[in-house]
Scaffold this motif. Structure first.
Motif, PDB file in Angstrom:
ATOM      1  N   GLU A 290      38.035  33.624  45.772  1.00 14.62           N
ATOM      2  CA  GLU A 290      37.427  34.325  46.899  1.00 14.62           C
ATOM      3  C   GLU A 290      37.135  35.785  46.587  1.00 14.62           C
ATOM      4  O   GLU A 290      36.169  36.370  47.092  1.00 14.62           O
ATOM      5  CB  GLU A 290      38.312  34.200  48.148  1.00 14.62           C
ATOM      6  N   VAL A 291      37.977  36.403  45.754  1.00 17.73           N
ATOM      7  CA  VAL A 291      37.756  37.802  45.381  1.00 17.73           C
ATOM      8  C   VAL A 291      36.511  37.906  44.507  1.00 17.73           C
ATOM      9  O   VAL A 291      35.629  38.747  44.736  1.00 17.73           O
ATOM     10  CB  VAL A 291      38.987  38.361  44.647  1.00 17.73           C
TER      11      VAL A 291
ATOM     12  N   ALA B 259      28.704  38.231  45.452  1.00 14.54           N
ATOM     13  CA  ALA B 259      27.757  38.175  46.569  1.00 14.54           C
ATOM     14  C   ALA B 259      27.073  39.513  46.768  1.00 14.54           C
ATOM     15  O   ALA B 259      25.913  39.578  47.204  1.00 14.54           O
ATOM     16  CB  ALA B 259      28.485  37.748  47.845  1.00 14.54           C
ATOM     17  N   HIS B 260      27.775  40.584  46.444  1.00 12.24           N
ATOM     18  CA  HIS B 260      27.193  41.924  46.571  1.00 12.24           C
ATOM     19  C   HIS B 260      26.247  42.213  45.417  1.00 12.24           C
ATOM     20  O   HIS B 260      25.175  42.804  45.606  1.00 12.24           O
ATOM     21  CB  HIS B 260      28.317  42.967  46.611  1.00 12.24           C
ATOM     22  N   ASP B 261      26.642  41.803  44.195  1.00 18.66           N
ATOM     23  CA  ASP B 261      25.845  42.090  43.000  1.00 18.66           C
ATOM     24  C   ASP B 261      26.259  41.103  41.904  1.00 18.66           C
ATOM     25  O   ASP B 261      27.428  41.072  41.507  1.00 18.66           O
ATOM     26  CB  ASP B 261      26.084  43.528  42.539  1.00 18.66           C
TER      27      ASP B 261
ATOM     28  N   PHE C  51      34.823  39.515  35.507  1.00 16.41           N
ATOM     29  CA  PHE C  51      35.804  38.457  35.733  1.00 16.41           C
ATOM     30  C   PHE C  51      35.848  37.505  34.540  1.00 16.41           C
ATOM     31  O   PHE C  51      34.818  37.013  34.090  1.00 16.41           O
ATOM     32  CB  PHE C  51      35.469  37.678  37.004  1.00 16.41           C
ATOM     33  N   GLN C  52      37.068  37.250  34.059  1.00 17.34           N
ATOM     34  CA  GLN C  52      37.282  36.310  32.974  1.00 17.34           C
ATOM     35  C   GLN C  52      38.202  35.190  33.463  1.00 17.34           C
ATOM     36  O   GLN C  52      39.117  35.433  34.246  1.00 17.34           O
ATOM     37  CB  GLN C  52      37.897  37.003  31.760  1.00 17.34           C
ATOM     38  N   PRO C  53      37.996  33.966  33.001  1.00 19.39           N
ATOM     39  CA  PRO C  53      38.784  32.837  33.500  1.00 19.39           C
ATOM     40  C   PRO C  53      40.277  32.993  33.231  1.00 19.39           C
ATOM     41  O   PRO C  53      40.688  33.448  32.165  1.00 19.39           O
ATOM     42  CB  PRO C  53      38.222  31.645  32.722  1.00 19.39           C
ATOM     43  N   ALA C  54      41.077  32.626  34.217  1.00 22.28           N
ATOM     44  CA  ALA C  54      42.542  32.547  34.078  1.00 22.28           C
ATOM     45  C   ALA C  54      42.904  31.081  34.309  1.00 22.28           C
ATOM     46  O   ALA C  54      42.251  30.190  33.792  1.00 22.28           O
ATOM     47  CB  ALA C  54      43.231  33.479  35.059  1.00 22.28           C
ATOM     48  N   ARG C  55      43.917  30.810  35.113  1.00 25.18           N
ATOM     49  CA  ARG C  55      44.226  29.415  35.456  1.00 25.18           C
ATOM     50  C   ARG C  55      43.220  28.901  36.478  1.00 25.18           C
ATOM     51  O   ARG C  55      42.408  29.678  36.994  1.00 25.18           O
ATOM     52  CB  ARG C  55      45.661  29.319  35.975  1.00 25.18           C
ATOM     53  N   ALA C  56      43.294  27.642  36.786  1.00 20.29           N
ATOM     54  CA  ALA C  56      42.313  27.027  37.673  1.00 20.29           C
ATOM     55  C   ALA C  56      42.229  27.779  38.996  1.00 20.29           C
ATOM     56  O   ALA C  56      43.244  28.023  39.652  1.00 20.29           O
ATOM     57  CB  ALA C  56      42.680  25.569  37.933  1.00 20.29           C
ATOM     58  N   GLY C  57      41.004  28.155  39.375  1.00 23.39           N
ATOM     59  CA  GLY C  57      40.785  28.844  40.637  1.00 23.39           C
ATOM     60  C   GLY C  57      41.141  30.316  40.622  1.00 23.39           C
ATOM     61  O   GLY C  57      41.133  30.964  41.669  1.00 23.39           O
TER      62      GLY C  57
ATOM     63  N   TYR D 198      40.815  36.848  35.832  1.00 21.73           N
ATOM     64  CA  TYR D 198      41.283  38.192  35.504  1.00 21.73           C
ATOM     65  C   TYR D 198      40.161  39.169  35.834  1.00 21.73           C
ATOM     66  O   TYR D 198      39.049  39.059  35.311  1.00 21.73           O
ATOM     67  CB  TYR D 198      41.673  38.299  34.031  1.00 21.73           C
ATOM     68  N   ALA D 199      40.471  40.125  36.717  1.00 21.14           N
ATOM     69  CA  ALA D 199      39.451  41.052  37.202  1.00 21.14           C
ATOM     70  C   ALA D 199      39.594  42.416  36.539  1.00 21.14           C
ATOM     71  O   ALA D 199      40.702  42.941  36.404  1.00 21.14           O
ATOM     72  CB  ALA D 199      39.569  41.208  38.722  1.00 21.14           C
ATOM     73  N   ASP D 200      38.483  42.979  36.138  1.00 19.74           N
ATOM     74  CA  ASP D 200      38.439  44.312  35.539  1.00 19.74           C
ATOM     75  C   ASP D 200      38.066  45.315  36.629  1.00 19.74           C
ATOM     76  O   ASP D 200      36.882  45.532  36.913  1.00 19.74           O
ATOM     77  CB  ASP D 200      37.420  44.327  34.405  1.00 19.74           C
ATOM     78  N   ILE D 201      39.070  45.911  37.245  1.00 18.32           N
ATOM     79  CA  ILE D 201      38.819  46.817  38.363  1.00 18.32           C
ATOM     80  C   ILE D 201      38.084  48.075  37.907  1.00 18.32           C
ATOM     81  O   ILE D 201      37.302  48.670  38.654  1.00 18.32           O
ATOM     82  CB  ILE D 201      40.141  47.162  39.091  1.00 18.32           C
TER      83      ILE D 201
END
Length: 249
Positions: A172-173, A179-181, A188-194, A197-200
């Motif tokens: 959801e994050v 959705a904005h851009d 964002f890079q894949p972690a576990r299912a769903g 990892y976000a690069d703030i």
């Protein structure tokens, strides 16, 4: 332990000489575990006397012109004019700005991104508390809107925040940012299912780019992995808060 310059981080940016900026670390204070030691947050369960003592140490060590204008941060987008806030008043907001010398803007953090802004002439400054919720809602954009200068005359410094290798978020994050851009996909890079990892830091840079702010500095720390220097809410849960401060001399 005496609080001195070794306990602070200083922005590596070409701000005007009369723009003073600093970020605290967790060291140099009097708070006991798990808040050890320079906890500046009065909302995390630490002894009030310890927080007051740490804030007094901070003001003395930096020779601050006034008590910082502390905020009650709520992960929103409210931006307040610090000059209209009394030293004893705690406003509910996540960003603060001023064009008056001697007013100290401040935000607290322990994984969320602290962001400092100034114009090249050194006439206006701001401090922003930008967790993912505030970033997604537009706290950076709303703060930049408060500057009278052209956006390309602004510079930003990104303080210590949780690194991309440690900041796991849900679908959801990611969806909210994308959705904005769609450029946010790169953050964002894949972690576990769903989960991702976000690069703030990258997300903040993208938002600044959208505001035509291209002079961006900092963004090279990780609060989660550097336990010796930084508080991390995600790592420790019950912990202290660091402060990022900016003022005009």
């Amino acid at each position: 332990m005496k609080l001195d310059q070794t306990h602070f981080l200083y922005p590596d940016w070409p701000a005007a000489a009369h723009v003073h900026a600093v970020c605290t670390t967790r060291t140099g204070g009097i708070s006991l575990a798990p808040y050890d030691s320079l906890n500046l947050g009065d909302h995390v369960g630490d002894a009030a006397s310890a927080v007051a003592g740490n804030r007094a140490r901070l003001r003395s060590a930096l020779d601050l012109p006034a008590e910082p204008r502390w905020l009650r941060q709520v992960h929103g987008t409210e931006v307040v004019d610090s000059a209209r806030q009394s030293e004893s008043d705690t406003c509910q907001a996540d960003a603060t700005y001023t064009d008056r010398p001697g007013v100290v803007c401040a935000v607290l953090s322990a994984d969320c991104l602290p962001l400092l802004l100034c114009d090249r002439a050194g006439t206006r400054i701001a401090a922003v508390h930008a967790g993912w919720r505030g970033l997604a809602k537009g706290v950076i954009e709303r703060t930049v809107d408060r500057f009278a200068a052209a956006d390309n005359e602004l510079m930003a410094w990104l303080g210590p925040a949780i690194g991309a290798q440690a900041f796991e978020v849900g679908d959801e994050v990611r969806a909210e940012f994308v959705a904005h851009d769609t450029a946010a996909l790169a953050a964002f890079q894949p972690a576990r299912a769903g989960h991702w990892y976000a690069d703030i830091y990258l997300l903040a840079r993208q938002r600044l780019t959208g505001c035509a702010v291209s002079a961006v500095y900092g963004g090279n720390h990780c609060t989660y992995t550097d336990a010796a220097r930084f508080y991390s809410y995600r790592r420790d849960g019950r912990t202290g808060r660091m402060a990022s401060l900016i003022w005009l001399g």
